[in-house]
Design a protein around this motif. Structure first.
Motif, PDB file in Angstrom:
ATOM      1  N   SER A   2       0.846  -1.174   0.000  1.00 51.31           N
ATOM      2  CA  SER A   2       0.000   0.000   0.000  1.00 51.31           C
ATOM      3  C   SER A   2       0.885   1.228   0.000  1.00 51.31           C
ATOM      4  CB  SER A   2      -0.920  -0.007   1.213  1.00 51.31           C
ATOM      5  OG  SER A   2      -0.142   0.128   2.387  1.00 51.31           O
ATOM      6  N   GLU A   3       0.248   2.360  -0.290  1.00 55.99           N
ATOM      7  CA  GLU A   3       1.003   3.609  -0.274  1.00 55.99           C
ATOM      8  C   GLU A   3       0.595   4.408   0.934  1.00 55.99           C
ATOM      9  OE1 GLU A   3       0.487   5.679  -3.922  1.00 55.99           O
ATOM     10  OE2 GLU A   3       1.688   4.265  -5.041  1.00 55.99           O
ATOM     11  N   THR A   4       1.571   5.058   1.536  1.00 58.21           N
ATOM     12  CA  THR A   4       1.288   5.963   2.637  1.00 58.21           C
ATOM     13  C   THR A   4       1.815   7.322   2.241  1.00 58.21           C
ATOM     14  OG1 THR A   4       3.369   5.394   3.718  1.00 58.21           O
ATOM     15  CG2 THR A   4       1.409   4.186   4.421  1.00 58.21           C
ATOM     16  N   PRO A   5       1.150   8.380   2.727  1.00 60.30           N
ATOM     17  CA  PRO A   5       1.620   9.711   2.369  1.00 60.30           C
ATOM     18  C   PRO A   5       3.036   9.940   2.850  1.00 60.30           C
ATOM     19  CG  PRO A   5      -0.479   9.797   3.551  1.00 60.30           C
ATOM     20  CD  PRO A   5       0.007   8.389   3.583  1.00 60.30           C
ATOM     21  N   ASP A   6       3.775  10.668   2.049  1.00 63.59           N
ATOM     22  CA  ASP A   6       5.128  11.047   2.420  1.00 63.59           C
ATOM     23  C   ASP A   6       5.037  12.374   3.152  1.00 63.59           C
ATOM     24  OD1 ASP A   6       7.909  11.331   2.578  1.00 63.59           O
ATOM     25  OD2 ASP A   6       7.998  12.377   0.659  1.00 63.59           O
ATOM     26  N   THR A   7       5.465  12.430   4.411  1.00 66.95           N
ATOM     27  CA  THR A   7       5.365  13.649   5.183  1.00 66.95           C
ATOM     28  C   THR A   7       6.426  14.665   4.795  1.00 66.95           C
ATOM     29  OG1 THR A   7       6.705  12.657   6.928  1.00 66.95           O
ATOM     30  CG2 THR A   7       4.304  12.514   7.157  1.00 66.95           C
ATOM     31  N   GLY A   8       7.358  14.284   3.960  1.00 65.12           N
ATOM     32  CA  GLY A   8       8.407  15.196   3.540  1.00 65.12           C
ATOM     33  C   GLY A   8       8.056  15.981   2.295  1.00 65.12           C
ATOM     34  N   GLY A   9       6.852  15.828   1.757  1.00 62.79           N
ATOM     35  CA  GLY A   9       6.431  16.600   0.607  1.00 62.79           C
ATOM     36  C   GLY A   9       6.738  15.934  -0.724  1.00 62.79           C
ATOM     37  N   GLY A  10       7.316  14.746  -0.721  1.00 60.55           N
ATOM     38  CA  GLY A  10       7.652  14.059  -1.964  1.00 60.55           C
ATOM     39  C   GLY A  10       6.578  13.068  -2.357  1.00 60.55           C
ATOM     40  N   GLU A  11       6.964  12.096  -3.097  1.00 64.55           N
ATOM     41  CA  GLU A  11       6.055  11.051  -3.564  1.00 64.55           C
ATOM     42  C   GLU A  11       5.629  10.158  -2.408  1.00 64.55           C
ATOM     43  OE1 GLU A  11       5.335  10.076  -6.949  1.00 64.55           O
ATOM     44  OE2 GLU A  11       6.071  12.048  -7.531  1.00 64.55           O
ATOM     45  N   PRO A  12       4.410   9.584  -2.485  1.00 60.19           N
ATOM     46  CA  PRO A  12       4.042   8.604  -1.455  1.00 60.19           C
ATOM     47  C   PRO A  12       5.030   7.440  -1.492  1.00 60.19           C
ATOM     48  CG  PRO A  12       2.147   9.190  -2.802  1.00 60.19           C
ATOM     49  CD  PRO A  12       3.366   9.808  -3.440  1.00 60.19           C
ATOM     50  N   ARG A  13       5.293   6.874  -0.335  1.00 59.19           N
ATOM     51  CA  ARG A  13       6.238   5.764  -0.282  1.00 59.19           C
ATOM     52  C   ARG A  13       5.476   4.468  -0.110  1.00 59.19           C
ATOM     53  NH1 ARG A  13       7.336   5.694   5.753  1.00 59.19           N
ATOM     54  NH2 ARG A  13       6.130   7.478   6.338  1.00 59.19           N
ATOM     55  N   GLU A  14       6.046   3.414  -0.640  1.00 58.44           N
ATOM     56  CA  GLU A  14       5.404   2.107  -0.531  1.00 58.44           C
ATOM     57  C   GLU A  14       5.747   1.481   0.808  1.00 58.44           C
ATOM     58  OE1 GLU A  14       6.090  -0.673  -3.632  1.00 58.44           O
ATOM     59  OE2 GLU A  14       5.408   0.684  -5.187  1.00 58.44           O
ATOM     60  N   THR A  15       4.752   0.847   1.400  1.00 64.27           N
ATOM     61  CA  THR A  15       4.980   0.088   2.629  1.00 64.27           C
ATOM     62  C   THR A  15       4.514  -1.328   2.376  1.00 64.27           C
ATOM     63  OG1 THR A  15       2.811   0.664   3.507  1.00 64.27           O
ATOM     64  CG2 THR A  15       4.637   2.091   4.128  1.00 64.27           C
ATOM     65  N   THR A  16       5.172  -2.241   3.015  1.00 62.95           N
ATOM     66  CA  THR A  16       4.776  -3.635   2.851  1.00 62.95           C
ATOM     67  C   THR A  16       3.826  -4.011   3.976  1.00 62.95           C
ATOM     68  OG1 THR A  16       6.691  -4.373   4.106  1.00 62.95           O
ATOM     69  CG2 THR A  16       6.932  -4.282   1.721  1.00 62.95           C
ATOM     70  N   GLN A  17       2.847  -4.792   3.643  1.00 63.96           N
ATOM     71  CA  GLN A  17       1.905  -5.302   4.633  1.00 63.96           C
ATOM     72  C   GLN A  17       2.579  -6.442   5.382  1.00 63.96           C
ATOM     73  OE1 GLN A  17      -1.165  -4.043   5.302  1.00 63.96           O
ATOM     74  NE2 GLN A  17      -0.651  -2.429   3.859  1.00 63.96           N
ATOM     75  N   PRO A  18       2.263  -6.589   6.664  1.00 65.25           N
ATOM     76  CA  PRO A  18       2.864  -7.702   7.405  1.00 65.25           C
ATOM     77  C   PRO A  18       2.402  -9.044   6.832  1.00 65.25           C
ATOM     78  CG  PRO A  18       1.348  -6.425   8.792  1.00 65.25           C
ATOM     79  CD  PRO A  18       1.393  -5.775   7.459  1.00 65.25           C
ATOM     80  N   SER A  19       3.279  -9.994   6.919  1.00 66.76           N
ATOM     81  CA  SER A  19       2.932 -11.339   6.450  1.00 66.76           C
ATOM     82  C   SER A  19       1.958 -11.981   7.430  1.00 66.76           C
ATOM     83  CB  SER A  19       4.189 -12.201   6.338  1.00 66.76           C
ATOM     84  OG  SER A  19       4.672 -12.507   7.632  1.00 66.76           O
ATOM     85  N   GLU A  20       1.368 -13.073   7.013  1.00 64.90           N
ATOM     86  CA  GLU A  20       0.444 -13.793   7.881  1.00 64.90           C
ATOM     87  C   GLU A  20       1.161 -14.271   9.146  1.00 64.90           C
ATOM     88  OE1 GLU A  20      -2.532 -17.571   7.508  1.00 64.90           O
ATOM     89  OE2 GLU A  20      -2.250 -16.325   5.717  1.00 64.90           O
ATOM     90  N   ASP A  21       2.399 -14.721   9.006  1.00 68.18           N
ATOM     91  CA  ASP A  21       3.166 -15.171  10.170  1.00 68.18           C
ATOM     92  C   ASP A  21       3.450 -14.002  11.120  1.00 68.18           C
ATOM     93  OD1 ASP A  21       3.209 -17.793   9.338  1.00 68.18           O
ATOM     94  OD2 ASP A  21       5.178 -17.619   8.350  1.00 68.18           O
ATOM     95  N   GLU A  22       3.771 -12.834  10.566  1.00 67.02           N
ATOM     96  CA  GLU A  22       4.019 -11.659  11.404  1.00 67.02           C
ATOM     97  C   GLU A  22       2.744 -11.242  12.145  1.00 67.02           C
ATOM     98  OE1 GLU A  22       7.574  -9.353   8.984  1.00 67.02           O
ATOM     99  OE2 GLU A  22       5.512  -9.231   8.204  1.00 67.02           O
ATOM    100  N   LEU A  23       1.613 -11.307  11.470  1.00 68.73           N
ATOM    101  CA  LEU A  23       0.342 -10.988  12.121  1.00 68.73           C
ATOM    102  C   LEU A  23       0.039 -11.970  13.249  1.00 68.73           C
ATOM    103  CD1 LEU A  23      -1.952  -9.958   9.129  1.00 68.73           C
ATOM    104  CD2 LEU A  23      -1.073  -8.504  10.959  1.00 68.73           C
ATOM    105  N   ARG A  24       0.265 -13.242  12.995  1.00 70.13           N
ATOM    106  CA  ARG A  24       0.037 -14.265  14.038  1.00 70.13           C
ATOM    107  C   ARG A  24       0.932 -14.003  15.256  1.00 70.13           C
ATOM    108  NH1 ARG A  24      -0.025 -18.501  10.131  1.00 70.13           N
ATOM    109  NH2 ARG A  24      -2.191 -18.859   9.625  1.00 70.13           N
ATOM    110  N   ALA A  25       2.192 -13.687  14.990  1.00 67.11           N
ATOM    111  CA  ALA A  25       3.127 -13.419  16.092  1.00 67.11           C
ATOM    112  C   ALA A  25       2.675 -12.195  16.896  1.00 67.11           C
ATOM    113  CB  ALA A  25       4.536 -13.206  15.543  1.00 67.11           C
ATOM    114  N   TYR A  26       2.213 -11.169  16.197  1.00 67.85           N
ATOM    115  CA  TYR A  26       1.730  -9.974  16.877  1.00 67.85           C
ATOM    116  C   TYR A  26       0.508 -10.304  17.739  1.00 67.85           C
ATOM    117  CZ  TYR A  26      -0.420  -5.442  17.692  1.00 67.85           C
ATOM    118  OH  TYR A  26      -0.997  -4.363  18.287  1.00 67.85           O
ATOM    119  N   LEU A  27      -0.421 -11.066  17.202  1.00 72.40           N
ATOM    120  CA  LEU A  27      -1.619 -11.435  17.951  1.00 72.40           C
ATOM    121  C   LEU A  27      -1.270 -12.286  19.164  1.00 72.40           C
ATOM    122  CD1 LEU A  27      -4.139 -12.129  15.053  1.00 72.40           C
ATOM    123  CD2 LEU A  27      -4.047 -10.142  16.582  1.00 72.40           C
ATOM    124  N   GLU A  28      -0.265 -13.150  19.029  1.00 71.22           N
ATOM    125  CA  GLU A  28       0.174 -13.959  20.166  1.00 71.22           C
ATOM    126  C   GLU A  28       0.758 -13.078  21.266  1.00 71.22           C
ATOM    127  OE1 GLU A  28       2.723 -17.195  18.949  1.00 71.22           O
ATOM    128  OE2 GLU A  28       1.269 -17.853  17.441  1.00 71.22           O
TER     129      GLU A  28
END
Length: 145
Positions: A2-28
Protein backbone atom coordinates in the motif's frame (compact mmCIF):
# COMPACT_ATOMS: atom_id res chain seq x y z
CA UNK A 1 1.70 -3.23 -0.89
CA UNK A 2 0.00 0.00 0.00
CA UNK A 3 1.00 3.61 -0.27
CA UNK A 4 1.29 5.96 2.64
CA UNK A 5 1.62 9.71 2.37
CA UNK A 6 5.13 11.05 2.42
CA UNK A 7 5.37 13.65 5.18
CA UNK A 8 8.41 15.20 3.54
CA UNK A 9 6.43 16.60 0.61
CA UNK A 10 7.65 14.06 -1.96
CA UNK A 11 6.06 11.05 -3.56
CA UNK A 12 4.04 8.60 -1.45
CA UNK A 13 6.24 5.76 -0.28
CA UNK A 14 5.40 2.11 -0.53
CA UNK A 15 4.98 0.09 2.63
CA UNK A 16 4.78 -3.64 2.85
CA UNK A 17 1.91 -5.30 4.63
CA UNK A 18 2.86 -7.70 7.41
CA UNK A 19 2.93 -11.34 6.45
CA UNK A 20 0.44 -13.79 7.88
CA UNK A 21 3.17 -15.17 10.17
CA UNK A 22 4.02 -11.66 11.40
CA UNK A 23 0.34 -10.99 12.12
CA UNK A 24 0.04 -14.26 14.04
CA UNK A 25 3.13 -13.42 16.09
CA UNK A 26 1.73 -9.97 16.88
CA UNK A 27 -1.62 -11.43 17.95
CA UNK A 28 0.17 -13.96 20.17
CA UNK A 29 1.97 -11.06 21.88
CA UNK A 30 -1.22 -9.02 22.18
CA UNK A 31 -3.52 -11.71 23.56
CA UNK A 32 -2.03 -12.03 27.08
CA UNK A 33 -1.67 -8.25 27.63
CA UNK A 34 -3.97 -6.75 30.24
CA UNK A 35 -6.78 -4.66 28.74
CA UNK A 36 -5.52 -1.66 30.76
CA UNK A 37 -2.18 -1.78 28.91
CA UNK A 38 -3.87 -2.00 25.50
CA UNK A 39 -6.17 0.91 26.39
CA UNK A 40 -3.21 2.97 27.59
CA UNK A 41 -1.47 2.46 24.25
CA UNK A 42 -4.63 3.35 22.30
CA UNK A 43 -5.25 6.47 24.39
CA UNK A 44 -1.63 7.52 24.04
CA UNK A 45 -1.77 7.20 20.26
CA UNK A 46 -5.07 9.09 19.91
CA UNK A 47 -4.01 11.89 22.26
CA UNK A 48 -0.61 12.26 20.61
CA UNK A 49 -2.37 12.66 17.26
CA UNK A 50 -4.76 15.20 18.81
CA UNK A 51 -1.82 17.16 20.21
CA UNK A 52 -0.19 17.28 16.77
CA UNK A 53 -3.46 18.57 15.27
CA UNK A 54 -4.37 21.18 17.90
CA UNK A 55 -6.52 23.96 16.46
CA UNK A 56 -7.90 21.78 13.68
CA UNK A 57 -11.41 20.34 13.53
CA UNK A 58 -10.05 16.80 13.50
CA UNK A 59 -8.18 17.44 16.78
CA UNK A 60 -11.54 18.11 18.42
CA UNK A 61 -12.88 14.84 17.00
CA UNK A 62 -9.88 12.90 18.37
CA UNK A 63 -10.18 14.56 21.80
CA UNK A 64 -13.92 13.90 21.96
CA UNK A 65 -13.43 10.28 20.88
CA UNK A 66 -10.78 9.74 23.55
CA UNK A 67 -13.06 11.37 26.12
CA UNK A 68 -15.97 9.07 25.30
CA UNK A 69 -13.72 6.01 25.37
CA UNK A 70 -12.33 7.16 28.72
CA UNK A 71 -15.83 7.57 30.20
CA UNK A 72 -16.65 4.03 29.11
CA UNK A 73 -13.42 2.44 30.36
CA UNK A 74 -12.51 4.49 33.44
CA UNK A 75 -13.84 1.87 35.87
CA UNK A 76 -11.49 -0.70 34.32
CA UNK A 77 -8.36 1.42 34.63
CA UNK A 78 -6.19 1.70 37.70
CA UNK A 79 -6.54 4.94 39.67
CA UNK A 80 -3.12 6.25 38.66
CA UNK A 81 -3.64 5.56 34.95
CA UNK A 82 -7.14 7.05 35.03
CA UNK A 83 -5.91 10.19 36.80
CA UNK A 84 -3.04 10.65 34.35
CA UNK A 85 -5.26 10.13 31.34
CA UNK A 86 -7.91 12.54 32.68
CA UNK A 87 -5.26 15.20 33.32
CA UNK A 88 -3.85 14.95 29.79
CA UNK A 89 -7.34 14.91 28.29
CA UNK A 90 -8.29 18.08 30.18
CA UNK A 91 -5.03 19.76 29.15
CA UNK A 92 -5.70 18.94 25.52
CA UNK A 93 -9.28 20.23 25.75
CA UNK A 94 -8.03 23.57 27.05
CA UNK A 95 -5.21 23.71 24.51
CA UNK A 96 -7.69 22.96 21.70
CA UNK A 97 -9.94 25.84 22.75
CA UNK A 98 -6.94 28.18 22.86
CA UNK A 99 -5.65 26.96 19.49
CA UNK A 100 -9.10 27.36 17.91
CA UNK A 101 -9.18 30.96 19.13
CA UNK A 102 -5.78 31.59 17.55
CA UNK A 103 -6.75 30.06 14.20
CA UNK A 104 -10.24 31.52 14.21
CA UNK A 105 -11.67 28.01 13.93
CA UNK A 106 -10.73 27.80 10.26
CA UNK A 107 -9.98 24.34 8.90
CA UNK A 108 -6.76 23.37 7.16
CA UNK A 109 -5.93 21.13 4.23
CA UNK A 110 -7.00 17.52 4.95
CA UNK A 111 -8.98 18.68 7.98
CA UNK A 112 -12.64 17.88 8.61
CA UNK A 113 -14.83 20.32 6.66
CA UNK A 114 -16.43 21.57 9.88
CA UNK A 115 -16.07 21.15 13.62
CA UNK A 116 -17.74 17.98 14.88
CA UNK A 117 -20.81 18.31 17.06
CA UNK A 118 -20.32 17.84 20.77
CA UNK A 119 -20.61 14.17 21.70
CA UNK A 120 -23.84 13.01 23.31
CA UNK A 121 -23.16 11.10 26.48
CA UNK A 122 -25.54 9.03 28.51
CA UNK A 123 -23.53 9.71 31.66
CA UNK A 124 -22.57 13.01 33.24
CA UNK A 125 -19.03 14.05 32.38
CA UNK A 126 -16.40 13.18 34.98
CA UNK A 127 -14.90 16.65 35.29
CA UNK A 128 -14.94 19.95 33.52
CA UNK A 129 -11.68 20.98 31.87
CA UNK A 130 -9.42 22.79 34.26
CA UNK A 131 -6.57 25.17 33.59
CA UNK A 132 -3.57 23.00 32.65
CA UNK A 133 -0.75 22.88 35.15
CA UNK A 134 1.79 22.44 32.35
CA UNK A 135 1.84 23.78 28.81
CA UNK A 136 0.00 21.61 26.27
CA UNK A 137 3.28 20.99 24.49
CA UNK A 138 4.61 19.01 27.45
CA UNK A 139 5.30 15.31 27.09
CA UNK A 140 2.13 13.28 26.79
CA UNK A 141 1.47 10.43 29.14
CA UNK A 142 2.83 7.23 27.69
CA UNK A 143 2.07 3.69 28.78
CA UNK A 144 4.26 2.59 31.64
CA UNK A 145 5.41 6.09 32.56
Amino acid sequence: MSETPDTGGGEPRETTQPSEDELRAYLEQLRPLPAEQVLAEVFSTVLTAAQAKLGRHDARLLIDTAGLAFEHTRAHLGDEAADQFEQVLNQLRMAQVQAERQTGGEGEENDLPSAPAAPQTSQPTAAQPQQPEQPATSKLWLPGS
